[in-house]
Design an enzyme around this catalytic site. Sequence first.
Site, PDB file in Angstrom:
ATOM      1  N   ASP A  76      -0.408 -15.813  28.592  1.00 51.16           N
ATOM      2  CA  ASP A  76      -1.105 -16.905  29.255  1.00 51.16           C
ATOM      3  C   ASP A  76      -0.238 -17.613  30.285  1.00 51.16           C
ATOM      4  OD1 ASP A  76      -3.415 -16.395  27.918  1.00 51.16           O
ATOM      5  OD2 ASP A  76      -3.331 -18.125  26.579  1.00 51.16           O
ATOM      6  N   ASN A  90      -4.964 -25.869  32.411  1.00 46.68           N
ATOM      7  CA  ASN A  90      -5.112 -26.219  30.999  1.00 46.68           C
ATOM      8  C   ASN A  90      -5.120 -27.709  30.730  1.00 46.68           C
ATOM      9  OD1 ASN A  90      -5.389 -23.672  29.932  1.00 46.68           O
ATOM     10  ND2 ASN A  90      -3.251 -23.454  29.323  1.00 46.68           N
ATOM     11  N   THR A 145      -7.629 -24.611  23.872  1.00 48.27           N
ATOM     12  CA  THR A 145      -6.986 -23.675  22.941  1.00 48.27           C
ATOM     13  C   THR A 145      -5.485 -23.559  23.192  1.00 48.27           C
ATOM     14  OG1 THR A 145      -7.617 -21.848  24.408  1.00 48.27           O
ATOM     15  CG2 THR A 145      -9.053 -22.294  22.516  1.00 48.27           C
ATOM     16  N   ALA A 146      -4.931 -24.473  23.991  1.00 46.49           N
ATOM     17  CA  ALA A 146      -3.500 -24.443  24.288  1.00 46.49           C
ATOM     18  C   ALA A 146      -2.795 -25.589  23.554  1.00 46.49           C
ATOM     19  CB  ALA A 146      -3.292 -24.503  25.804  1.00 46.49           C
ATOM     20  N   TYR A 147      -2.033 -26.400  24.261  1.00 50.06           N
ATOM     21  CA  TYR A 147      -1.268 -27.485  23.647  1.00 50.06           C
ATOM     22  C   TYR A 147      -2.182 -28.435  22.873  1.00 50.06           C
ATOM     23  CZ  TYR A 147       2.401 -31.150  23.481  1.00 50.06           C
ATOM     24  OH  TYR A 147       3.321 -32.091  23.094  1.00 50.06           O
ATOM     25  N   LEU A 165      -4.830 -27.862  21.191  1.00 50.00           N
ATOM     26  CA  LEU A 165      -5.165 -27.316  19.872  1.00 50.00           C
ATOM     27  C   LEU A 165      -3.998 -27.503  18.910  1.00 50.00           C
ATOM     28  CD1 LEU A 165      -7.138 -25.729  18.069  1.00 50.00           C
ATOM     29  CD2 LEU A 165      -6.146 -23.624  18.980  1.00 50.00           C
ATOM     30  N   SER A 166      -2.785 -27.285  19.386  1.00 51.04           N
ATOM     31  CA  SER A 166      -1.601 -27.463  18.538  1.00 51.04           C
ATOM     32  C   SER A 166      -1.450 -28.914  18.091  1.00 51.04           C
ATOM     33  CB  SER A 166      -0.339 -27.036  19.296  1.00 51.04           C
ATOM     34  OG  SER A 166      -0.384 -25.666  19.618  1.00 51.04           O
TER      35      SER A 166
END
Length: 284
Positions: free
Chosen positions: A66, A142, A183-185, A187-188
Amino acid sequence: MRATSIVILVNSGKREHEKVVASLIAVAARSHVKARICALDIAHARKTPSAKGVSGAKLLITVGGDGTLLAGIRMAAPYRVPVMPVYYGTLGFMAENTVDESMEMLHDLLTGRKKNYIIETRHMLDVSVRSKRHNRKMMAVNEAVVAKGHYPKLARFSVSIGGRGIAPIKADGIIVASPTGSTAYALSAGGPIVNPRVDALVLVPIAPHALTFRPLVIAGDDTVSISLASGAPDTVISVDGLPGEHFRTGDTVTISRSRTSFMLVKQKRLSFYQILTDKLNWGR
C-alpha cells in the site's frame, strides 16, 4: 479503456520485484506497448516523485504494498491516470491484486477488453494548514494525522465539524480518514471500517483521555477543523504516513473531501467484503 502507454512504479528498496517488473514489461511488449520504469525508495522517501513522471501515460502500475500504491496515486491523480496495483508487500487492503491476477488484468487493459477488471473512482482529502509561519495545502489518499511525539503529556485539541465546535479533546492525537483510509492507521487506532463507496469521513481520537469519546463517522460534505489548544511541543501534522511538520499551539488544520479523485483498477470478481474476509482472516 485501452492502455497504449504505461508507467511502472517500483519500490527500489526491494530488489525482489525485478522478476515481476520483467513479466509486466513482457506482457506490454506483446501488445506493442512501451513501459517506462519509475523507481522510488518508499522507506526513505520524504515526498512523492513529480507527477510529471506519468504525464502522457494511460496507466500507472505500482509493484509493492500500500505504501507504493499511495505514492503512485499521488503521482497519477492530477493527470487522471488509472492506477493498477500489483500486490507484492506485507499487507495490502488497496493493493489486493496478486501477480498472476495482475497479468490477466494488464492483458485486458492493453487489448481493450473489460473482462477481469473494473475502474473505481475514489475521492481524496484536501488538507489545509494555517499557522503564523506559513499556510500550506496538501492532499491525502488515506488520512491526515495530528499527533504528539515523545512528550509524555496529552495534547488538548479544539475540534469543529461543519463549522460547529465540539467538546475539546485531550488525546495523543486525532486521525481524519477517508473511507479508503479507514482500513489503515484509523483501523489500528480503533476506528470503523467504511466501504470506500460511502460518502463519509472518519474522525478517530488516538488514546483519548475520555474513554467515552469514540470514533465518529461524519458526513462526506462536512469539513473538520483541528487546532492545538495546548500541550505537547513536539506535535506534528502528517498525511499518508509521510514525514510531518511541526504543529504548534494556535495552528489549525482543515480537512475536507477533495474535488480531486483517483481511479483504481480492481478485480471485477472481488467485493470489498471478500477482501476484508481474506485480509483480516475472518472465520479462520
